[in-house]
Design an enzyme around this catalytic site. Structure first.
Site, mmCIF file in Angstrom:
data_model
loop_
_atom_site.group_PDB
_atom_site.id
_atom_site.type_symbol
_atom_site.label_atom_id
_atom_site.label_comp_id
_atom_site.label_asym_id
_atom_site.label_seq_id
_atom_site.Cartn_x
_atom_site.Cartn_y
_atom_site.Cartn_z
ATOM 1 N N VAL A 78 -3.078 9.888 -7.339
ATOM 2 C CA VAL A 78 -2.128 10.534 -6.431
ATOM 3 C C VAL A 78 -0.740 10.435 -7.055
ATOM 4 C CG1 VAL A 78 -1.104 10.484 -4.120
ATOM 5 C CG2 VAL A 78 -3.539 9.977 -4.427
ATOM 6 N N HIS B 93 -3.363 4.241 -2.650
ATOM 7 C CA HIS B 93 -4.348 3.343 -2.043
ATOM 8 C C HIS B 93 -5.043 4.026 -0.858
ATOM 9 C CE1 HIS B 93 -1.294 0.257 -3.548
ATOM 10 N NE2 HIS B 93 -2.401 -0.106 -4.180
ATOM 11 N N LEU C 197 0.816 -1.223 0.000
ATOM 12 C CA LEU C 197 0.000 0.000 0.000
ATOM 13 C C LEU C 197 0.845 1.265 0.000
ATOM 14 C CD1 LEU C 197 -2.786 -1.072 2.538
ATOM 15 C CD2 LEU C 197 -2.767 -1.285 0.036
ATOM 16 N N HIS C 198 0.361 2.275 -0.720
ATOM 17 C CA HIS C 198 1.006 3.579 -0.767
ATOM 18 C C HIS C 198 -0.079 4.651 -0.640
ATOM 19 C CE1 HIS C 198 -0.490 3.684 -4.857
ATOM 20 N NE2 HIS C 198 0.244 2.628 -5.212
ATOM 21 N N LYS D 197 -6.079 6.173 -11.770
ATOM 22 C CA LYS D 197 -4.789 5.689 -12.288
ATOM 23 C C LYS D 197 -4.978 4.515 -13.252
ATOM 24 C CE LYS D 197 -0.370 4.158 -11.904
ATOM 25 N NZ LYS D 197 -0.571 2.780 -12.272
HETATM 26 P P1 AMP Z 1 -3.540 -2.174 -6.953
HETATM 27 O O1 AMP Z 1 -3.128 -2.566 -5.567
HETATM 28 O O2 AMP Z 1 -2.399 -1.709 -7.794
HETATM 29 O O3 AMP Z 1 -4.412 -3.206 -7.617
HETATM 30 O O4 AMP Z 1 -4.441 -0.882 -6.785
HETATM 31 C C1 AMP Z 1 -5.595 -0.891 -5.967
HETATM 32 C C2 AMP Z 1 -6.402 0.333 -6.237
HETATM 33 O O5 AMP Z 1 -5.632 1.505 -5.960
HETATM 34 C C3 AMP Z 1 -6.841 0.444 -7.711
HETATM 35 O O6 AMP Z 1 -8.180 0.894 -7.757
HETATM 36 C C4 AMP Z 1 -5.898 1.456 -8.254
HETATM 37 O O7 AMP Z 1 -6.422 2.181 -9.361
HETATM 38 C C5 AMP Z 1 -5.700 2.374 -7.068
HETATM 39 N N1 AMP Z 1 -4.461 3.134 -7.203
HETATM 40 C C6 AMP Z 1 -3.231 2.654 -7.498
HETATM 41 N N2 AMP Z 1 -2.346 3.662 -7.617
HETATM 42 C C7 AMP Z 1 -3.037 4.816 -7.411
HETATM 43 C C8 AMP Z 1 -2.694 6.205 -7.412
HETATM 44 N N3 AMP Z 1 -1.452 6.622 -7.649
HETATM 45 N N4 AMP Z 1 -3.669 7.103 -7.150
HETATM 46 C C9 AMP Z 1 -4.950 6.693 -6.924
HETATM 47 N N5 AMP Z 1 -5.328 5.408 -6.894
HETATM 48 C C10 AMP Z 1 -4.395 4.477 -7.150
#
Ligand code: AMP
Length: 271
Positions: A167, A28, A24-25, A140
């Site tokens: 973000v 998320h 997570l960042h 994103k």
């Molecule tokens: P992931 O863990 O990569 O599958 O991402 C989980 C959720 O976080 C997805 O809905 C992504 O679109 C969202 N997400 C990932 N990176 C970002 C970001 N930089 N800004 C906003 N949402 C994000």
């Protein structure tokens, strides 16, 4: 998970779901914060979904930080973290997949065959397990948003899809778990994605509407970066991913890492 969710609904609570693959960042966490503002109860799922990775992708080395994830989610005050195992999600004999046609076919769907089938299948299962009233996704992954909206609408899943802005780091790079793969030189080079989108947005703001010209602007910026190799640069409609529109998208390889980013050219570019 379903028992807990049923209990919440019986008590009159609304449920928000934030699906993630962990590591997570702040991107998320922005989804988590919005979910907490808009729902009585919030579930964050953490599941590295094997069926959305295509052959030869980074499933085996996908970044994982389970303890850090849990402490971030605890500090954010979420009500449940749903962490199924692969065997929980796909027990022997599981043979139903969800296929979204049309919107899932081009761009990421073409570059990563089977990816959106994996996404749609796991998202449908997560919606069912959590009885979510609202689910939160990041802009994103714009094509994922379009696929999930189609899925929720076509299958009458009764989940409201909420989309949260991308973000970014101070220099414009969209936060991504995969940014951890970049070495310092690659990290510098990776700013070309957001720079390309910014220049396209500027041109759009000056009245440029020719999709070929907008694509060329995106391509020129990426091509000028020696460490970057363009996968695609497109400008399409955000709902169909096929008809003309104002959503600019790029996918770029920087060394062994594949990064994606997008921006709706109608909106001012952040930064
Ligand atoms: P992931 O863990 O990569 O599958 O991402 C989980 C959720 O976080 C997805 O809905 C992504 O679109 C969202 N997400 C990932 N990176 C970002 C970001 N930089 N800004 C906003 N949402 C994000």
């Amino acid at each position: 998970m379903r028992d807990i969710a049923r209990g919440w609904h019986a008590a009159g609570h609304s449920i928000g779901l934030v699906p993630t693959m962990g590591a997570l960042h702040a991107g998320h966490m922005s989804l988590v914060d919005q979910a907490c503002r808009e729902n009585d109860k919030v579930v964050v799922s953490v599941f590295v979904n094997p069926i959305q990775f295509t052959a030869g992708e980074d499933l085996g080395r996908y970044p994982r930080s389970p303890e850090r994830d849990l402490s971030l989610l605890r500090a954010a005050g979420v009500d449940a973290v749903y962490k199924p195992s692969v065997a929980d999600m796909y027990p022997t004999g599981a043979s139903t997949h969800v296929i979204v046609h049309g919107v899932a076919d081009a761009l990421e769907g073409a570059a990563r065959p089977g990816h959106f089938e994996g996404v749609a299948t796991v998202v449908a299962k997560l919606f069912a397990a959590t009885s979510a009233d609202r689910a939160y996704f990041g802009q994103k992954d714009a094509q994922q948003v379009a696929v999930v909206k189609r899925l929720a609408s076509d299958l009458d899943l009764g989940v409201e899809i909420r989309v949260c802005p991308t973000v970014r780091e101070a220099d414009g790079l969209a936060l991504s778990s995969r940014n951890a793969y970049l070495n310092p030189a690659e990290r510098q080079a990776a700013v070309c994605l957001s720079r390309a989108l910014g220049l396209a947005a500027e041109a759009y703001g000056r009245g440029e509407r020719d999709p070929a010209r907008l694509r060329a602007i995106l391509r020129e910026v990426i091509d000028a970066e020696p460490l970057a190799k363009l996968d695609y640069a497109e400008v399409v409609d955000a709902a169909t991913f096929f008809t003309p529109g104002s959503l600019a998208l790029v996918a770029v390889r920087i060394g062994a890492t594949r990064l994606i980013d997008n921006h709706d050219l109608k909106l001012p570019y952040p930064g």
